[in-house]
Design an enzyme around this catalytic site. Structure first.
Site, PDB file in Angstrom:
ATOM      1  N   GLN A   1       0.827  -1.203   0.000  1.00 19.60           N
ATOM      2  CA  GLN A   1       0.000   0.000   0.000  1.00 19.60           C
ATOM      3  C   GLN A   1       0.865   1.258   0.000  1.00 19.60           C
ATOM      4  O   GLN A   1       0.353   2.358  -0.185  1.00 19.60           O
ATOM      5  CB  GLN A   1      -0.944   0.001   1.209  1.00 19.60           C
ATOM      6  CG  GLN A   1      -2.045  -1.047   1.112  1.00 19.60           C
ATOM      7  CD  GLN A   1      -3.009  -1.042   2.281  1.00 19.60           C
ATOM      8  OE1 GLN A   1      -3.224  -2.071   2.900  1.00 19.60           O
ATOM      9  NE2 GLN A   1      -3.611   0.101   2.595  1.00 19.60           N
TER      10      GLN A   1
ATOM     11  N   ARG B   1      -9.314  -0.371   7.444  1.00 25.78           N
ATOM     12  CA  ARG B   1     -10.266   0.524   6.789  1.00 25.78           C
ATOM     13  C   ARG B   1     -10.593   1.744   7.644  1.00 25.78           C
ATOM     14  O   ARG B   1     -11.755   2.108   7.839  1.00 25.78           O
ATOM     15  CB  ARG B   1     -11.552  -0.208   6.420  1.00 25.78           C
ATOM     16  CG  ARG B   1     -12.271   0.548   5.311  1.00 25.78           C
ATOM     17  CD  ARG B   1     -13.323  -0.237   4.625  1.00 25.78           C
ATOM     18  NE  ARG B   1     -13.831   0.539   3.499  1.00 25.78           N
ATOM     19  CZ  ARG B   1     -14.291   0.023   2.368  1.00 25.78           C
ATOM     20  NH1 ARG B   1     -14.304  -1.269   2.196  1.00 25.78           N
ATOM     21  NH2 ARG B   1     -14.731   0.783   1.411  1.00 25.78           N
ATOM     22  N   CYS B   2      -9.548   2.368   8.188  1.00 27.41           N
ATOM     23  CA  CYS B   2      -9.764   3.616   8.916  1.00 27.41           C
ATOM     24  C   CYS B   2      -8.434   4.334   9.005  1.00 27.41           C
ATOM     25  O   CYS B   2      -7.391   3.762   8.769  1.00 27.41           O
ATOM     26  CB  CYS B   2     -10.310   3.358  10.314  1.00 27.41           C
ATOM     27  SG  CYS B   2      -9.185   2.507  11.410  1.00 27.41           S
TER      28      CYS B   2
ATOM     29  N   GLU C   1     -13.149   5.239   4.136  1.00 25.14           N
ATOM     30  CA  GLU C   1     -13.160   4.610   5.450  1.00 25.14           C
ATOM     31  C   GLU C   1     -14.337   5.038   6.313  1.00 25.14           C
ATOM     32  O   GLU C   1     -14.643   4.393   7.320  1.00 25.14           O
ATOM     33  CB  GLU C   1     -11.825   4.905   6.141  1.00 25.14           C
ATOM     34  CG  GLU C   1     -10.676   4.276   5.353  1.00 25.14           C
ATOM     35  CD  GLU C   1      -9.310   4.787   5.728  1.00 25.14           C
ATOM     36  OE1 GLU C   1      -9.234   5.879   6.315  1.00 25.14           O
ATOM     37  OE2 GLU C   1      -8.319   4.101   5.444  1.00 25.14           O
TER      38      GLU C   1
END
Lengths: 808, 284, 164
Positions: free
Chosen positions: A239, A386-387, A762
């Site tokens: 990522q 996912r945050c 997110e």
């Protein structure tokens, strides 16, 4: 041109910001022509596979690799002893700790990497793994962070000095040999005084269980060392490809220009693919040793057991208020279970990420937060699933805290939120724990949401249901889950955000081709977010060329400008801003070219959708396509040929997306089965670049939130065995378990972002988890429940009902 | 997840299958749909030096409904069961249960024989077969023999089948009356937290016959004669259902796992059974 | 190493013949041996469906089938469904309705959906959700996948009616 297009028609032809542009990525994905890391096949490529520890805490007495080496097709078996001379048996973590690459004398969690087998194919490698003989001496296992801080058992002997003293960790003094750090923010004394003197105080402990991002594609890489020219190419599920290049350079000693990192298509990330894992290091070493490419792709059990868990926060909270419900102070102490190594992916100065966003959407005058990080015999990780960094934990904490306070006050939780929201006119708002919220209009969003779901009607229906339940007419209860969340995303300003010393800016480089098409390269990398589609839309609007004529490229460190990658919803806030800024540099030069071509002064032309026009004489213009050509074929006095620009964008602040969610849930009290009857999600992510993609992100994030709230956990037994190692037990919902979602929005642009966008990927996860959890808790409120921990799977809901005496 | 190497056999007939079984004893295992065995092999929890693929053996699949007698070949898939009109007519509980097994892809591969013969307490068919009082037809070196489903299961993965025997088919009388297969699970693809197969016959307002079995609540399926008897002769009123549930709870012995603690499983078992009885009675 | 066996199969209409260990998993045969990389490896325990292919008319998870079992079989993968010049209706529908994000589940998802629409040409939303429950997607929350499949079904039915 046959007919003069209107301004609107010209804008539409660009497919710029705000339109539901179809994704350019989809042609290859729908035909099975994606290029993921496991699709990469290089000549002579070998396969790596790990011998892993079956024990959660054990000393390694011996490792015998003879039988494995004797197997036909096995090329090498690496152990810590082989890596030690290179100094590669340990590696630095993103959190300032270090982590064993291969077990150095002991193991600290089940599944830890012990030896790395390299073989001609993955079948031989798997057979060889079985043949490596490891003798273990089991040690006492600690899986509870509170017990860990009391235990005599030393998990990390490497962090205790010879005289028994405890050297400081990366984040200051340590209180115990299993303690990692204490992080404090806010005004402890005043907060405790306010709570001591308050009219009403609500207090509770909220456990946010350990879970895992579990993208459908696991982590993997192909390392290819070309010994002829001294260059290392590393393909992988990264990522943050540029950061990986720097890390590989620092730990391997290979100069950074001799390393090329490529993130090909990535099959979902959700934070799992931010960190650096032993598999990458071992593959690089193996390729250097063998001189041929080496592929390593973890299997699903390895993924769930060893790479990058998320959460595992015990959050104790106290909130003070007046009798009328005005919040006067917030106190939080968190015990954070980091596992055997502190490998959390957080900006350096934030060992608990942005947990200090935990005052939420509320105007809270004083607050205090302390976080203690603790070692246990669990896998390392602590990534932001996912945050943005620990924002899910923070939002869960405050949104549960509010619900508990509403119970204490005997007040409607929607109304309690409303009277405490930060008001529109208070923005930019400085929070008690140090953040400056950029923009918001919470009351408008909240009112819109409550009206959309007929909140009053729902409460009336719920009251009737409770009556019916008490009268024995039904065994089903109804829960109304409310959440109003504020995120902090887009890390971030270099002045306070870095990872391993790398400032968290991002970048975009644009080249306009002579015929009026373009390529833009960014420091980020899409994992499904659709960057190739949306960044081209930003540029289309900024530079007036059709999005279809703009190629977006990411993930190749040899070609893309340096950037910190995609996680924490930072692509749009940071790289999206860089894209707009680079586009404006293009436009500035185009303006000069246009003025020259139109034979007027620079200031006498203005940008109009896809062209520069002479002010007051719109019939005199040069299109961007014409200007692009002129940039390459005309000698313009004082202007260099070509049309290129690069922007490295250091945002002045984070962005603060927010939203209002409502979940309506029916719960079967007898079986614990839940049914999501309705889910309404209003999101405000500022300027909306592509509504279709935003909606898709909301659906996906809500589904991951549903999973986490209702069952998805990494569970350990007392011996440190992972109980949820396959998708039989690790809950990923199917289409059958998932509802249809209703989406809605308001638009409050970010004042400091070039296009006003805030990031959205997110939000639904951050807001969704507390919303689902609040619905479960709310269903039992009428029977005296204050709080019950996630995950709300069938048996835990049943247990809650049982403890409340609802089973007769 | 890579399985260990094995020798692969794909005989054309049952004689060929039995020859391999006799030669290699417990080193050989038959493969039907493979969706239980192959994952175990990939996790290296099952060691199978000789794998005998049954797909080419004639006569192992197919459904016949003849004069009220149903026979289902061992290699018949759950998908075949779901799509078979005559079976749906004769024994609709088979379709209802099959739809609750695994997912579409797995149902295309998963067979009755594999589900029944593996002895996995999580499988749905064993309890259902006990409920139907099915007969299992096995073949071995000494020829065919029959064993009742209710006598077949000994412990988890331990059955009356000898290592050199193969399940040929299951057979049962088409049930009359009401039926229900009720299953609680965490998600599609999961084994049951609790599942109940119930068959009830009604004479006037009275239950004249009852058969009740449950799944994944012991190391074998649990057919509770006492639970059925508690309903026979009653109008399946609340007291009778309470008695049936109490009888069943006396016969099950669940263990704790990720689906929950024992107390929960007992409660879920009771609820699922109540619902199954109610639905079956409603249909009777 | 166990001995290799002679394998013959038809994949996307092409005859393939090779020697392989019987334990080779069909997904590896497709991806590594035949370079058909559309089907993906997600869970390896037959839960996620990323490896879904059609074998002899059935939707199958190719991670849970040995190549030996597929000897003689007719296999269709996502690569056999449409061509760049003529996409399958489902491929078009997934593009049109944003039925994918990271794309990793998509080949298995579309391959399974193609079979579902043969089984049930005009499914309800519930039938689509139930019929697709063997395929996991981590990105989309399924809403747009369901929408894509329903749209494709409507289009295929309309085309069929027009042809009749």
């Amino acid at each position: 041109m046959n007919k003069e297009l209107s301004r609107e028609e010209r804008a539409d032809a660009l497919s710029g910001m705000g339109c539901k542009r179809k994704r350019v990525e989809d042609a290859r994905f729908t035909q099975g022509k994606g290029n993921y890391v496991d699709d990469i096949k290089l000549p002579g490529m070998l396969f790596g596979d790990f011998v892993r520890s079956p024990y959660a805490h054990a000393r390694i007495k011996s490792i015998n690799t003879d039988a494995a080496m004797a197997l036909d097709g096995v090329v090498a078996v690496l152990t810590a002893a082989d890596l030690a001379p290179l100094g590669l048996h340990w590696m630095p973590t993103l959190a300032g700790d270090k982590q064993m690459v291969l077990a150095d004398g002991k193991v600290l969690f089940q599944g830890q990497e012990v030896a790395y087998v390299v073989a001609k194919d993955r079948y031989i490698a798997a057979d060889a793994v079985e043949l490596v003989e490891v003798e273990y001496e089991e040690l006492d296992v600690i899986v509870d962070p509170f017990a860990s801080l009391e235990s005599d058992v030393v998990l990390r002997e490497d962090l205790v000095a010879e005289d028994g003293s405890l050297p400081d960790g990366a984040h200051g003094p340590r209180k115990h040999h299993n303690h990692i750090f204490t992080w404090e923010v806010g005004d402890k004394e005043t907060t405790e005084q306010v709570i001591g003197d308050a009219e009403v105080v609500a207090e509770d402990m909220f456990y946010y269980h350990r879970t895992h991002p579990c993208p459908l594609e696991t982590c993997g890489c192909v390392a290819s060392m070309d010994k002829v020219n001294g260059k290392l190419t590393l393909y992988g599920t990264f990522q943050a490809p540029h950061a990986i290049r720097t890390v590989v350079s620092l730990i391997s000693g290979i100069e950074e220009h001799n390393i090329r990192v490529i993130s090909p298509d990535i099959g979902g990330g959700f934070g799992n693919k931010v960190g650096a894992y032993p598999g990458y290091v071992c593959s690089v070493v193996a390729s250097i040793v063998t001189g041929v490419p080496v592929k390593w792709v973890e299997d699903r059990m390895e993924n769930l057991m060893t790479t990058a868990f998320a959460r595992d926060y015990w959050m104790k909270g106290k909130i003070a208020a007046t009798k009328e419900g005005k919040i006067t102070g917030l106190w939080c102490h968190t015990t954070a279970d980091h596992g055997g190594f502190d490998a959390c992916a957080d900006p350096t100065k934030f060992p608990a990420g942005f947990m200090n966003i935990c005052t939420g959407s509320y105007d809270i005058p004083v607050a205090y937060l302390a976080v203690d990080g603790v070692y246990t015999n669990k896998a390392p990780g602590g990534v932001s699933y996912r945050c943005s960094f620990r924002v899910t934990e923070a939002v869960y904490f405050i949104e549960r805290m509010i619900e508990v306070l509403a119970i204490e006050l005997n007040m409607d939780p929607a109304e309690l939120r409303r009277i405490n929201f930060i008001k529109k006119e208070q923005f930019p708002y400085k929070s008690a724990l140090g953040w400056e919220y950029d923009s918001g209009d919470y009351h408008t969003a909240w009112d819109k949401a409550l009206e959309a779901v007929d909140y009053k009607g729902l409460r009336a229906e719920q009251a009737q249901r409770v009556e019916d339940f008490k009268a024995g007419k039904t065994r089903s209860l109804m829960g109304i889950g409310l959440t109003f969340f504020t995120e902090i995303v887009g890390a971030g300003p270099v002045k306070n955000c870095d990872i391993l010393g790398l400032g968290m800016f991002d970048s975009c480089e644009i080249r306009i081709h002579p015929t009026g098409s373009a390529i833009a390269r960014l420091g980020t990398i899409s994992q499904g977010q659709g960057h190739a589609t949306t960044f081209a839309q930003i540029l289309a609007t900024e530079i007036g060329l059709p999005a279809d004529s703009i190629t977006i490229e990411e993930g190749d460190t040899d070609t893309a400008p340096y950037g910190l990658g995609t996680y924490g919803s930072r692509s749009t806030p940071v790289a999206g801003a860089a894209t707009a800024m680079a586009g404006r540099k293009i436009r500035a030069k185009a303006q000069m070219i246009a003025a020259y071509l139109l034979e007027v002064h620079d200031d006498d032309v203005e940008f109009d959708v896809d062209r520069f026009v002479v002010k007051g004489a719109p019939e005199k213009f040069k299109t961007m396509k014409e200007i692009a050509f002129a940039a390459y074929n005309q000698a313009i006095p004082g202007i260099e040929p070509g049309l290129e620009a690069v922007s490295y964008y250091d945002p002045p602040n984070m962005t603060y997306p927010f939203g209002a969610y409502v979940c309506v849930m029916d719960i079967d009290v007898d079986t614990g089965v839940t049914d999501i009857r309705r889910f309404y999600a209003l999101d405000d992510c500022g300027t909306r670049i592509n509504p279709m993609i935003i909606e898709g992100q909301i659906h996906g994030g809500l589904t991951e939130a549903l999973a986490v709230a209702l069952g998805q956990e990494i569970a350990y037994d007392d011996m440190g065995n992972v109980k949820t190692g396959t998708l039989m037990d690790f809950f990923l919902p199917t289409a059958w378990e998932v509802p249809n979602y209703e989406t809605d929005h308001t638009v409050t642009p970010s004042p400091h972002h070039p296009i006003g966008a805030k990031g959205v990927g997110e939000s639904p996860h951050v807001g969704g988890v507390p919303c689902f959890s609040n619905a479960v808790n709310d269903a039992f409120k009428a029977f005296g429940l204050r709080h019950t921990h996630m995950p709300h799977d069938h048996w835990r809901i049943w247990q809650t009902a049982n403890k409340l005496g609802l089973h007769g | 997840m890579i399985p260990a190497a094995f020798e692969y056999h794909r005989p054309k007939d049952m004689a060929g299958v039995l020859a391999v079984l006799v030669e290699h004893g417990d080193e050989a295992r038959v493969l039907a749909g493979g969706h239980s065995l192959i994952p175990m092999m990939k996790l290296r929890m099952a060691d199978v030096p000789h794998l005998i693929d049954l797909q080419d053996v004639d006569g192992l699949s197919g459904i016949t409904v003849d004069g009220g007698r149903v026979r289902i070949g061992a290699m018949t898939t759950q998908s075949d069961i779901i799509g078979h009109a005559a079976l749906a007519e004769a024994a609709p509980i088979m379709r209802e249960a099959s739809l609750q097994i695994a997912d579409p892809q797995v149902r295309y591969m998963g067979t009755v024989g594999g589900n029944v013969a593996n002895g996995d307490p999580g499988n749905d068919m064993p309890g259902l077969m006990q409920c139907l009082d099915a007969t299992f037809i096995l073949v071995g070196p000494d020829g065919e023999r029959e064993v009742q489903a209710r006598d077949f299961y000994e412990a988890a993965y331990m059955t009356d089948r000898e290592d050199d025997e193969v399940l040929l088919a299951v057979a049962f009388d088409a049930p009359s009356g009401g039926y229900a297969y009720e299953k609680q699970k965490r998600k599609i693809g999961d084994y049951a937290t609790a599942a109940a197969a119930v068959l009830l016959e009604k004479n006037g307002d009275t239950c004249s016959a009852a058969s009740i079995a449950m799944t994944n609540l012991s190391d074998t399926p649990v057919w509770s004669e006492a639970a059925g008897n508690a309903l026979v002769g009653t109008s399946v009123d609340a007291a009778a259902i309470d008695a049936a549930v109490a009888a069943m709870l006396g016969d099950i012995d669940p263990t704790q796992d990720n689906r929950g603690p024992i107390e929960f499983k007992r409660h879920a078992a009771a609820m699922i059974l109540r619902r199954a009885i109610a639905r079956a009675w409603d249909r009777a | 190493m166990a001995k290799k066996m002679h394998i013959q199969m038809t994949v996307n209409g092409e005859e393939q013949e090779f020697l392989a260990e019987p334990r080779e998993l069909l997904i590896h045969t497709l991806r590594e041996r035949l370079n058909i990389t559309g089907p993906h490896i997600g869970c390896e325990t037959s839960h996620c469906g990323a490896c879904t292919v059609t074998i002899n008319g059935k939707s199958v998870k190719s991670c849970t089938m040995f190549v030996a079992q597929a000897n003689g079989a007719d296999v269709t993968t996502i690569e056999g469904l449409g061509s760049p010049d003529s996409l399958h209706v489902l491929q078009e529908a997934f593009k049109e309705h944003h039925g994918l994000q990271c794309g990793f589940c998509t080949p298995g998802m579309i391959t399974r959906a193609s079979k579902l629409l043969e089984e049930i040409p005009n499914p309800t939303e519930e039938e689509v959700r139930f019929g697709m429950a063997g395929n996991i997607c981590r990105c989309t929350g399924y809403q747009n996948i369901v929408k894509s499949i329903l749209a494709a079904a409507a289009e295929m039915s309309a085309a069929k009616e027009a042809a009749e």
